[in-house]
Design an enzyme around this catalytic site. Sequence first.
Site, short mmCIF file in Angstrom:
data_model
loop_
_atom_site.label_atom_id
_atom_site.label_comp_id
_atom_site.label_asym_id
_atom_site.label_seq_id
_atom_site.Cartn_x
_atom_site.Cartn_y
_atom_site.Cartn_z
N ASP A 118 0.84 -1.21 0.00
CA ASP A 118 0.00 0.00 0.00
C ASP A 118 0.87 1.25 0.00
OD1 ASP A 118 0.87 0.47 2.57
OD2 ASP A 118 -1.13 0.56 3.46
N HIS A 138 -9.12 14.61 -3.19
CA HIS A 138 -9.37 13.23 -3.65
C HIS A 138 -9.11 13.06 -5.15
CE1 HIS A 138 -10.93 11.48 0.06
NE2 HIS A 138 -11.49 12.66 0.30
N GLU A 197 -6.06 2.19 -0.54
CA GLU A 197 -4.73 2.27 -1.16
C GLU A 197 -3.98 0.96 -1.06
OE1 GLU A 197 -4.15 3.89 3.09
OE2 GLU A 197 -5.75 3.67 1.61
N ASN A 208 -4.62 12.79 0.20
CA ASN A 208 -6.02 13.22 0.04
C ASN A 208 -6.32 14.49 0.80
OD1 ASN A 208 -7.03 11.27 -1.76
ND2 ASN A 208 -7.41 9.79 -0.12
#
Length: 362
Positions: A249, A262, A293, A257
């Site tokens: 990830d 976003h 993620e 974000n």
Amino acid sequence: NGKTAEQVDGLPAFSVYRHYLGIENDYNFAENAVGFSFLIKQKHGYMARVPISVTANDGIVFGADVHTGEKFRIGYADPAAIIEESLKSHEKMQKFKPEAVFLFSCGTRRQLLRDDIEQETLPFAEIAPTAGFYTAGEYFGSQSGIKLLNSTIVTVGIREGEKQQENTAHENESGRTPLHQHTKAVGYLIRFIETVTQELEEANRQLLRLATQDKLTGLYNRRKLDEILSYEVARAKRHGSGFSVIMTDIDFFKKVNDTYGHLTGNKILIEFAEWLRYTFIRKTDIVGRWGGEEFLCIIPDNRTEQTVETADEFIRTVDAAPFSNGLHITCSAGVTSYQMSDTTDTIMDRVDNALYMAKERG
């Protein structure tokens, strides 16, 4: 409203005939399309609308009224079925024992049946003197009002007084001449079936993609990854083979974000997915988005050492890769391999813990 349909589902109405039946807009359009009516859905059934011509804007002119918002099916006028229905009328007329018969038939029936048209009309002449003509439209009355029809035949029997002696001179059904083969219509039907089949197959492929594909990145989604992981576990137990799993990830993705929004976060996820595709290029390698993620890689027939090297290579690639807005992105990864006592749950627990340890160690 009127006798012209300009569009069907936002496309020119004529595209229905060209796309599904291969009928072109030429001099022979009316002759070729006569057997393929629009069957307009009505409250108590369907009403046929026979195509006559094509407008300059690829609209379809029909022999009777059509209305905005009506739903329809494409119908096929089967000559054999038409003759059979006419014989039912013939049987009823025979029982009535008329002294005269009048026939009012739509001209499109003559155009459709061609050499077989006499099989529809001549049986009535064997019952009583028969007269009539071909019409350009017929009217139909019901509780909902009077409507204009296409491609119908109206038979009227007239008699004064009691029934006459039954006439037995007519030929029975078995003595009828066989129907001519309408090979052109059959060709259009074959085209229709092939086109619809192709569209159904493509629709099924799209549904399969939607069911198995992550919408944002285009990689496999979690549902598909679960399915593949279960398959690999079953295969490994059955054949004694092995496989490895990488869970990776993006580090500190929430900050991306929160800081950039976003939209930028989505771009980063898409680019990260592209680097995964670039790294795991074997046909047997499976890459998907596990959620958020987090991404999962399933690598069949790979030992732990090889998988760790691949994960390290990917981490270095991401560390050096350019991302949107000039952002520097890093990632972490956990690695595990199948063990004989494993289930999908134990594998995922182990790789998740490995990823957590990688995060803790930086």
